[in-house]
Design a protein around this motif. Structure first.
Motif, PDB file in Angstrom:
ATOM      1  N   LEU A   1       0.530 -42.448 -21.599  1.00 21.55           N
ATOM      2  CA  LEU A   1       1.887 -41.928 -21.428  1.00 21.55           C
ATOM      3  C   LEU A   1       2.736 -42.842 -20.543  1.00 21.55           C
ATOM      4  CD1 LEU A   1       1.176 -38.118 -21.113  1.00 21.55           C
ATOM      5  CD2 LEU A   1       2.535 -39.226 -22.890  1.00 21.55           C
ATOM      6  N   ALA A   2       2.077 -43.532 -19.613  1.00 19.76           N
ATOM      7  CA  ALA A   2       2.823 -44.417 -18.723  1.00 19.76           C
ATOM      8  C   ALA A   2       3.408 -45.608 -19.473  1.00 19.76           C
ATOM      9  CB  ALA A   2       1.932 -44.895 -17.571  1.00 19.76           C
TER      10      ALA A   2
ATOM     11  N   TRP B   1       8.426 -42.256 -18.203  1.00 18.95           N
ATOM     12  CA  TRP B   1       7.434 -41.973 -17.172  1.00 18.95           C
ATOM     13  C   TRP B   1       8.097 -41.935 -15.804  1.00 18.95           C
ATOM     14  CZ3 TRP B   1       2.883 -39.893 -17.117  1.00 18.95           C
ATOM     15  CH2 TRP B   1       2.064 -40.029 -15.997  1.00 18.95           C
ATOM     16  N   ARG B   2       8.963 -42.898 -15.551  1.00 14.05           N
ATOM     17  CA  ARG B   2       9.627 -42.984 -14.255  1.00 14.05           C
ATOM     18  C   ARG B   2      10.680 -41.895 -14.093  1.00 14.05           C
ATOM     19  NH1 ARG B   2      11.403 -47.557 -15.246  1.00 14.05           N
ATOM     20  NH2 ARG B   2      13.595 -47.106 -15.091  1.00 14.05           N
ATOM     21  N   LYS B   3      11.327 -41.539 -15.214  1.00 17.60           N
ATOM     22  CA  LYS B   3      12.432 -40.572 -15.138  1.00 17.60           C
ATOM     23  C   LYS B   3      11.978 -39.118 -15.168  1.00 17.60           C
ATOM     24  CE  LYS B   3      15.839 -43.470 -14.844  1.00 17.60           C
ATOM     25  NZ  LYS B   3      16.773 -43.854 -15.878  1.00 17.60           N
TER      26      LYS B   3
ATOM     27  N   ASN C   1       6.206 -38.687 -15.040  1.00 17.62           N
ATOM     28  CA  ASN C   1       5.134 -38.742 -14.038  1.00 17.62           C
ATOM     29  C   ASN C   1       5.015 -37.485 -13.189  1.00 17.62           C
ATOM     30  OD1 ASN C   1       7.245 -39.050 -12.246  1.00 17.62           O
ATOM     31  ND2 ASN C   1       6.872 -41.214 -11.839  1.00 17.62           N
ATOM     32  N   THR C   2       5.946 -36.544 -13.352  1.00 19.53           N
ATOM     33  CA  THR C   2       5.810 -35.289 -12.608  1.00 19.53           C
ATOM     34  C   THR C   2       5.506 -34.118 -13.535  1.00 19.53           C
ATOM     35  OG1 THR C   2       8.197 -34.947 -12.737  1.00 19.53           O
ATOM     36  CG2 THR C   2       7.367 -35.979 -10.734  1.00 19.53           C
TER      37      THR C   2
END
Lengths: 162, 316
Positions: free
Chosen positions: A77-78, A84-86, A89-90
């Protein structure tokens, strides 16, 4: 488990009986055919970002939901690095109504959340393919609905908001 | 000739960060800085070299590396190996958040005179040449117990190095071994930290919490959220306060495939900040250095501080 609200484009058009209120926007994503010897369906995520700032909201993410074991499908997914950054990742995945399996080449229509405050937005679609490329397409739109369209070059076809 | 070069490089490996003029660069290179989930490993290369990130000079020993988990606990270096040019090791990134992996080092080095002869303090002792003459009473290299030395008669400090190129190399290992009769004592304290940051799932800032000691990296933009078309803001602190005038060098890896090094030299402003624009996506080597006159040891006159890192900058 991951009952996504994604419908193929054709049936949605057929269901045109419902009077579409101004806010009931949807996004149509085209996954192009890529002629390569080793093809894997891409991971694709779609999210919207308010132009004036504020947190991104993931609308859908298609990945290898079923793969578990030592290298679960979530591992890559990364590779959807912007998503992933937006917010990716949470996220806790799978997420009901958001996550779904990878899609074969074709067009897919996904509803955009109806409870968006009025304003300017950018809808972003990112695709990353194993042994293939990665592409990010941005489509500006606004609520009340004013659609838009943009096209990718390699990993994504036309993205249309209606 | 070649042997000497390696000796100097070995010293550089230990103190390069304290001496920015030294060309050799110490680095750790993680296989990635961003992981999805907590069942992954990161594998890290560790070396000292001029060009980034080509291990062609001296390996860094993974034994010097420590791992800080996001929750403050200590992580583990696994599968350590030291090759000819490159050390490698793995770290299980099994908790969500940002991990810190790196080395911290502090030493006091310098020179003094004893009976008209110049002596060095600190640094790495060169290997003793077989049959090399030692000053009478000198202990074999490394055997001198620190603290016992000051009681020794002047003229016989802790130990001495071998002869290299016909020039006597006189050296004691630490400040504690400087004999009472020493004159012209010139000492500098060197503090160096080199750390990389790896995040599983969302980045966190626990391992970046300043301790208030020496030069520290206090990034406004998280080191695991760097994008080539977004300006990054990094703050540097000295003893917990924003430090002006810190020299920050950033060098992208992969020089072999382009014409120039493309190094950026930046200096922190009054707010301790540098604002970094990235010419390309990729792995960058960063080194920040500064100096002041606040060493922890009274006999030292200056304090040199270095913070280094390897940063991954992704394409948008």
């Amino acid at each position: 488990m991951t009952s996504s609200k994604i419908l193929p484009a054709m049936p949605l058009l057929a269901a045109g009986l419902v009077a579409t209120p101004a806010l009931a926007a949807s996004v149509t994503i085209t996954i192009p055919q890529v002629k390569v010897a080793e093809y894997h369906r891409p991971y694709v995520a779609g999210w919207l970002e308010p132009v004036g700032g504020g947190s991104a909201r993931t609308v859908f993410v298609w990945y290898d939901v079923k793969k578990g074991g030592r290298e679960p499908g979530t591992k890559w997914l990364a590779d959807l690095r912007s998503w992933w950054r937006k917010g990716g990742n949470t996220m806790k995945l799978p997420a009901n109504g958001v996550s779904g399996a990878t899609r074969a080449p074709g067009s897919y229509t996904v509803p955009i959340p109806a409870n968006l405050p009025a304003g300017q937005y950018v809808f972003k679609v990112e695709a990353a393919r194993e042994t293939g490329g990665r592409e990010l397409v941005s489509v500006p739109f606004s609520v009340p609905a004013k659609g838009g369209s943009a096209s990718g070059k390699t990993e994504l076809g036309t993205i249309t908001i209606r | 000739m070649r042997f000497r070069t390696v000796l100097i490089a070995a010293a550089a490996a230990s103190s390069a960060l304290a001496t920015p003029a030294m060309a050799h660069r110490q680095w750790l290179l993680p296989s990635t800085t961003t992981l999805a989930g907590t069942s992954e490993y990161v594998t890290v290369d560790a070396a000292v070299s001029n060009d980034l990130f080509y291990p062609d000079h001296v390996a860094l020993d993974p034994a010097a590396v420590k791992v800080w988990a996001p929750d403050g606990s200590e992580g583990k270096v696994e599968n350590p190996s030291k090759g000819r040019y490159r050390g490698t090791f793995d770290v299980a990134i099994d908790k969500p958040g940002t991990w810190k992996i790196g080395m911290e080092r502090s030493m006091i080095g310098g020179t003094f005179k004893l009976n008209g002869e110049q002596w060095r303090v600190g640094g790495r002792r060169p290997p003793m040449a077989p049959g090399a003459a030692r000053p009478s009473g000198a202990a074999p290299a490394g055997a001198a117990p620190a603290g016992a030395a000051p009681a020794r008669a002047p003229g016989a400090p802790g130990s001495a190095g071998g002869q290299a190129g016909g020039q006597p190399m006189r050296m004691v290992a630490s400040v504690a071994e400087i004999p009472a009769g020493a004159t012209e004592v010139k000492l500098t304290e060197s503090l160096s930290t080199y750390a990389i940051y790896v995040s599983a799932d969302a980045p966190t800032k626990g391992v970046l919490t300043p301790t208030g000691k020496g030069l520290e990296f206090d990034p406004v933009t998280h080191p695991d959220a760097l994008v080539s078309d977004e300006e990054a803001q990094f703050r540097f602190l000295v003893d917990g306060k924003p430090a002006a005038g810190v020299k920050v060098t950033l060098v992208p890896g992969g020089k072999k495939y382009r014409e120039a090094e493309h190094a950026q030299e930046l200096t922190t402003g009054a707010d301790g900040m540098v604002r970094v624009k990235w010419p390309v996506a990729g792995m960058y080597w960063m080194s920040a250095t500064t100096e002041d006159a606040k060493p922890s040891d009274k006999r030292a006159s200056a304090r040199r501080m270095t913070f280094g890192s390897t940063l991954e900058v992704v394409a948008p």
